[in-house]
Design a protein around this motif. Structure first.
Motif, PDB file in Angstrom:
ATOM      1  N   MET A   1       0.817  -1.212   0.000  1.00  0.00           N
ATOM      2  CA  MET A   1       0.000   0.000   0.000  1.00  0.00           C
ATOM      3  C   MET A   1       0.850   1.261   0.000  1.00  0.00           C
ATOM      4  O   MET A   1       0.530   2.234  -0.697  1.00  0.00           O
ATOM      5  CB  MET A   1      -0.929  -0.012   1.209  1.00  0.00           C
ATOM      6  CG  MET A   1      -2.092  -0.945   0.996  1.00  0.00           C
ATOM      7  SD  MET A   1      -2.974  -1.205   2.512  1.00  0.00           S
ATOM      8  CE  MET A   1      -4.533  -1.766   1.854  1.00  0.00           C
ATOM      9  N   LEU A   2       1.925   1.260   0.788  1.00  0.00           N
ATOM     10  CA  LEU A   2       2.799   2.440   0.794  1.00  0.00           C
ATOM     11  C   LEU A   2       3.405   2.638  -0.580  1.00  0.00           C
ATOM     12  O   LEU A   2       3.443   3.746  -1.113  1.00  0.00           O
ATOM     13  CB  LEU A   2       3.901   2.295   1.848  1.00  0.00           C
ATOM     14  CG  LEU A   2       3.425   2.350   3.288  1.00  0.00           C
ATOM     15  CD1 LEU A   2       4.615   2.434   4.232  1.00  0.00           C
ATOM     16  CD2 LEU A   2       2.503   3.527   3.520  1.00  0.00           C
ATOM     17  N   ALA A   3       3.865   1.543  -1.193  1.00  0.00           N
ATOM     18  CA  ALA A   3       4.442   1.650  -2.533  1.00  0.00           C
ATOM     19  C   ALA A   3       3.398   2.183  -3.511  1.00  0.00           C
ATOM     20  O   ALA A   3       3.690   3.044  -4.348  1.00  0.00           O
ATOM     21  CB  ALA A   3       4.955   0.283  -2.988  1.00  0.00           C
ATOM     22  N   PHE A   4       2.173   1.699  -3.379  1.00  0.00           N
ATOM     23  CA  PHE A   4       1.088   2.143  -4.248  1.00  0.00           C
ATOM     24  C   PHE A   4       0.872   3.650  -4.123  1.00  0.00           C
ATOM     25  O   PHE A   4       0.807   4.375  -5.124  1.00  0.00           O
ATOM     26  CB  PHE A   4      -0.192   1.390  -3.871  1.00  0.00           C
ATOM     27  CG  PHE A   4      -1.353   1.659  -4.778  1.00  0.00           C
ATOM     28  CD1 PHE A   4      -1.502   0.964  -5.964  1.00  0.00           C
ATOM     29  CD2 PHE A   4      -2.302   2.617  -4.442  1.00  0.00           C
ATOM     30  CE1 PHE A   4      -2.574   1.224  -6.802  1.00  0.00           C
ATOM     31  CE2 PHE A   4      -3.374   2.885  -5.280  1.00  0.00           C
ATOM     32  CZ  PHE A   4      -3.508   2.180  -6.463  1.00  0.00           C
TER      33      PHE A   4
ATOM     34  N   SER B   1      -3.836   1.044   5.436  1.00  0.00           N
ATOM     35  CA  SER B   1      -2.556   0.459   5.840  1.00  0.00           C
ATOM     36  C   SER B   1      -2.277   0.745   7.316  1.00  0.00           C
ATOM     37  O   SER B   1      -1.681  -0.057   8.027  1.00  0.00           O
ATOM     38  CB  SER B   1      -1.434   0.971   4.943  1.00  0.00           C
ATOM     39  OG  SER B   1      -0.628   1.899   5.608  1.00  0.00           O
ATOM     40  N   TRP B   2      -2.760   1.911   7.792  1.00  0.00           N
ATOM     41  CA  TRP B   2      -2.609   2.257   9.207  1.00  0.00           C
ATOM     42  C   TRP B   2      -3.366   1.258  10.065  1.00  0.00           C
ATOM     43  O   TRP B   2      -2.881   0.774  11.076  1.00  0.00           O
ATOM     44  CB  TRP B   2      -3.140   3.680   9.416  1.00  0.00           C
ATOM     45  CG  TRP B   2      -2.966   4.237  10.786  1.00  0.00           C
ATOM     46  CD1 TRP B   2      -1.801   4.617  11.376  1.00  0.00           C
ATOM     47  CD2 TRP B   2      -4.008   4.506  11.740  1.00  0.00           C
ATOM     48  NE1 TRP B   2      -2.050   5.110  12.625  1.00  0.00           N
ATOM     49  CE2 TRP B   2      -3.390   5.050  12.871  1.00  0.00           C
ATOM     50  CE3 TRP B   2      -5.387   4.345  11.732  1.00  0.00           C
ATOM     51  CZ2 TRP B   2      -4.107   5.443  13.995  1.00  0.00           C
ATOM     52  CZ3 TRP B   2      -6.098   4.734  12.847  1.00  0.00           C
ATOM     53  CH2 TRP B   2      -5.470   5.272  13.969  1.00  0.00           C
ATOM     54  N   LEU B   3      -4.592   0.927   9.648  1.00  0.00           N
ATOM     55  CA  LEU B   3      -5.400  -0.028  10.400  1.00  0.00           C
ATOM     56  C   LEU B   3      -4.756  -1.409  10.412  1.00  0.00           C
ATOM     57  O   LEU B   3      -4.743  -2.100  11.425  1.00  0.00           O
ATOM     58  CB  LEU B   3      -6.808  -0.115   9.802  1.00  0.00           C
ATOM     59  CG  LEU B   3      -7.693   1.093  10.088  1.00  0.00           C
ATOM     60  CD1 LEU B   3      -9.012   0.986   9.348  1.00  0.00           C
ATOM     61  CD2 LEU B   3      -7.936   1.228  11.592  1.00  0.00           C
ATOM     62  N   ILE B   4      -4.180  -1.797   9.257  1.00  0.00           N
ATOM     63  CA  ILE B   4      -3.555  -3.125   9.164  1.00  0.00           C
ATOM     64  C   ILE B   4      -2.334  -3.230  10.070  1.00  0.00           C
ATOM     65  O   ILE B   4      -2.171  -4.180  10.813  1.00  0.00           O
ATOM     66  CB  ILE B   4      -3.149  -3.433   7.715  1.00  0.00           C
ATOM     67  CG1 ILE B   4      -4.405  -3.581   6.862  1.00  0.00           C
ATOM     68  CG2 ILE B   4      -2.316  -4.699   7.647  1.00  0.00           C
ATOM     69  CD1 ILE B   4      -4.116  -3.504   5.391  1.00  0.00           C
ATOM     70  N   THR B   5      -1.477  -2.191  10.027  1.00  0.00           N
ATOM     71  CA  THR B   5      -0.234  -2.287  10.797  1.00  0.00           C
ATOM     72  C   THR B   5      -0.491  -2.133  12.285  1.00  0.00           C
ATOM     73  O   THR B   5       0.325  -2.535  13.096  1.00  0.00           O
ATOM     74  CB  THR B   5       0.784  -1.226  10.353  1.00  0.00           C
ATOM     75  OG1 THR B   5       0.112  -0.005  10.122  1.00  0.00           O
ATOM     76  CG2 THR B   5       1.541  -1.672   9.118  1.00  0.00           C
ATOM     77  N   ARG B   6      -1.619  -1.519  12.665  1.00  0.00           N
ATOM     78  CA  ARG B   6      -1.905  -1.361  14.088  1.00  0.00           C
ATOM     79  C   ARG B   6      -2.293  -2.688  14.742  1.00  0.00           C
ATOM     80  O   ARG B   6      -2.136  -2.865  15.939  1.00  0.00           O
ATOM     81  CB  ARG B   6      -3.017  -0.344  14.302  1.00  0.00           C
ATOM     82  CG  ARG B   6      -2.485   1.008  14.742  1.00  0.00           C
ATOM     83  CD  ARG B   6      -3.534   2.061  14.588  1.00  0.00           C
ATOM     84  NE  ARG B   6      -4.695   1.788  15.428  1.00  0.00           N
ATOM     85  CZ  ARG B   6      -4.810   2.205  16.690  1.00  0.00           C
ATOM     86  NH1 ARG B   6      -3.839   2.884  17.239  1.00  0.00           N
ATOM     87  NH2 ARG B   6      -5.887   1.962  17.383  1.00  0.00           N
TER      88      ARG B   6
END
Lengths: 307, 267
Positions: free
Chosen positions: B201-204, B259-264
């Motif tokens: 997601m960050l790369a996207f 992505s924030w929700l996923i990494t949390r």
């Protein structure tokens, strides 16, 4: 028996090493081909002769590097400083420094504020900082441009209130570039400083106060030394992209407040002096890398000194 | 704990400056979005809520093409860079320290160390040669260029996830006679998935937002959303530009929030 086992292990180890290198290889090859090699080409081009219609001629010349600093007078062939470039390079350095300072002025209190919220709400405040960080730089520049342009929010407001009679021209000045870069790079200051403050042990501050330290003295002698690595990291993260900024000065500064990145673009475009453009590119890259290496070294050293 | 009149956490002036900063950070974005929804033709003069600028963007073929290009490039670049980053992360974050690991690390982050405008023009020079030699002028150049500078962004969350992972689980699987590939597929990969997704997601987002490299690498007539915006800005400012900006903003915020929700979510 024993040596056989040992050599078997060595073989296994070697196979393992080879396997891991081959895993890393594709990424290394892609970066070498499409980031390191182009940069090497840039270095080579900086030592060639400019072609008549842009591009280069394959003939060794130091003129590209020479004309970063000097220019030859067209009429009497005397040497002078290349004022036009040097003023742009100087402006880039000053604007990048000023941007770093301004992001500190607003970023440090913001990071402090977030780090002293209750633990549960910190993540949400940090989310508010990270969203602009990951959103389009161009869109954010358009947003800040709308605020200060001749027909923009501020002028409209002041005209409506009758404070001014004619719109104030704020765009295409050094101030506009500074404002734009501060706006765009602010999150880069807040993120590492926040991380440093969050790790700070507030019992140390309590101890200082118990020993009758004033608020300012405690801030200066206890708190700041311990969050300094974060501040240094933030300064690097802001200074480096600000020094090489291209989009923001282009939109907010136009031709009147150009920066280093725009000067490079100009040499490869209308300027038709690719070797000069390449020399400016290589010197900018070197400067950025030197700044990085120095600050990393200081950063590591500072951490050790503070225990 | 009750009598906390004097708090060491309180620094006079910090809270007001922080509030001002948050307002200054978001006010321009709110103004931009408001302008995108303005029914009137004049920027800044509010005449009611309307979606007409979004509709007019949708009918604009140049915009649609640019949006499609942006999506294709971001999708493929994110895919490739994530794949390469996963492999590299598996190579250098686990087990015994590899000789030359530091060097690999520096190379992986190298695209971040070079000013974007320098990388963009350097790529333009090299790719122009390839374009001339092959006669191919398609999107592949942009996809390759984006994949390159997205690697460090994809690498970060994947490495972070790998470093936090327990090696003993894989050892246990191997002890139970699971093959190397089976272990990877059934143990390592599921544990690593959130990191991979965050990296993708960050790369996207990084690819979707890129202006500088795209504008120098693109072939004539080829546009991504940001280069299209840049070109339109040079012509004239319109409410449609603000609508397109708002769409881009919305796209990045959605991906970042996800992505924030996923990494949390902790492993």
């Amino acid at each position: 028996m024993l040596s056989e086992a040992a050599s078997g292990e060595a073989l296994l180890r070697r196979a393992e090493t080879r396997r891991r290198w081959s895993l890393a290889m594709p990424a290394l090859i892609v970066i070498s081909l499409f980031s390191i090699l182009p940069l090497a080409v840039m270095v080579v081009y900086s030592f060639l002769t400019p072609g008549t219609y842009g591009n280069v001629e394959w003939q060794f010349s130091l003129d590209g590097w020479f004309s970063v600093i000097f220019e030859r007078d067209l009429f009497d062939d005397t040497l002078g400083l290349a004022d036009a470039h040097l003023s742009i390079l100087g402006r880039s350095a000053l604007l990048a420094l000023a941007t770093t300072a301004l992001t500190m002025v607003f970023g440090l209190p913001t990071a402090w504020f977030i780090a002293t919220r209750p633990v549960a709400s910190r993540a949400y405040w940090m989310f508010l900082i990270t969203v602009p960080f990951w959103t389009n730089l161009l869109v954010r520049t358009i947003a800040i441009q709308e605020v200060i342009r001749a027909d923009g929010t501020i002028n409209r407001l002041l005209l409506g209130l009758g404070v001014i009679d004619a719109p104030i021209q704020m765009m295409f000045t050094n101030g506009a570039v500074l404002l734009g870069m501060t706006y765009v790079y602010l999150p880069l200051m807040v993120l590492p400083v926040y991380a440093a403050i969050e790790k700070f042990d507030f019992r140390l501050a309590e101890a200082a106060y118990d020993l009758h330290a004033s608020r300012f003295y405690c801030l200066r002698r206890v708190i700041f030394p311990l969050i300094r690595p974060g501040v240094i990291a933030g300064s690097i993260l802001v200074f480096i992209p600000a020094l090489g900024a291209y989009v923001t000065p282009r939109l907010m500064g136009g031709g009147r407040a150009m920066m280093w990145g725009n000067l490079i673009d100009l040499q490869f475009g209308q300027g038709r002096n690719w070797p000069l453009g390449a020399a400016l590119s290589v010197s900018l890259t070197l400067l950025v890398m030197i700044a990085l290496v120095l600050s990393v070294r200081r950063f590591a050293g500072g951490g050790r000194a503070d225990g | 704990m009750a009598e906390r009149k004097f708090s060491v956490r309180h620094v006079p002036g910090a809270a007001p400056i922080a509030i001002v900063t948050f307002i200054a950070l978001y006010a321009p974005i709110v103004i931009l979005i408001a302008n995108a929804f303005n029914a009137g033709p004049v920027i800044g003069r509010w005449e009611g809520f309307s979606l007409r600028w979004f509709a007019s963007a949708m009918q604009n073929e140049a915009f649609r093409n640019a949006a499609l290009n942006s999506l294709i490039v971001a999708m493929l670049a994110a895919l490739f860079s994530t794949l390469l980053a996963v492999m590299a992360a598996l190579a250098i974050t686990r087990g015994r320290r590899l000789k030359g690991e530091g060097g690999i690390f520096v190379v992986l982050n190298q695209p971040l160390l070079v000013p974007e405008i320098v990388l963009a023009i350097a790529l333009m020079i090299v790719l122009a040669q390839i374009k001339q030699a092959t006669g191919y002028h398609g999107l592949a150049y942009m996809i390759v260029a984006h994949s390159t500078f997205c690697i460090p962004f994809a690498f970060m969350p994947i490495r972070a996830r790998l470093e936090g992972m327990d090696l003993t689980l894989e050892t246990a699987a191997m002890d139970l006679y699971a093959g190397r590939f089976y272990t990877f597929r059934r143990v390592t990969l599921p544990l690593l998935a959130p990191g991979i997704l965050a990296g993708f997601m960050l790369a996207f987002v990084v690819s979707l937002d890129n202006v500088v490299v795209s504008s120098f690498v693109k072939s004539p007539g080829q546009e991504t959303l940001p280069t299209y915006l840049m070109g339109e800005l040079r012509r004239n400012l319109s409410s449609e530009i603000y609508a397109i900006s708002a769409l881009l903003l919305f796209a990045s915020v959605t991906v970042v929030a996800a992505s924030w929700l996923i990494t949390r979510r902790k492993p």
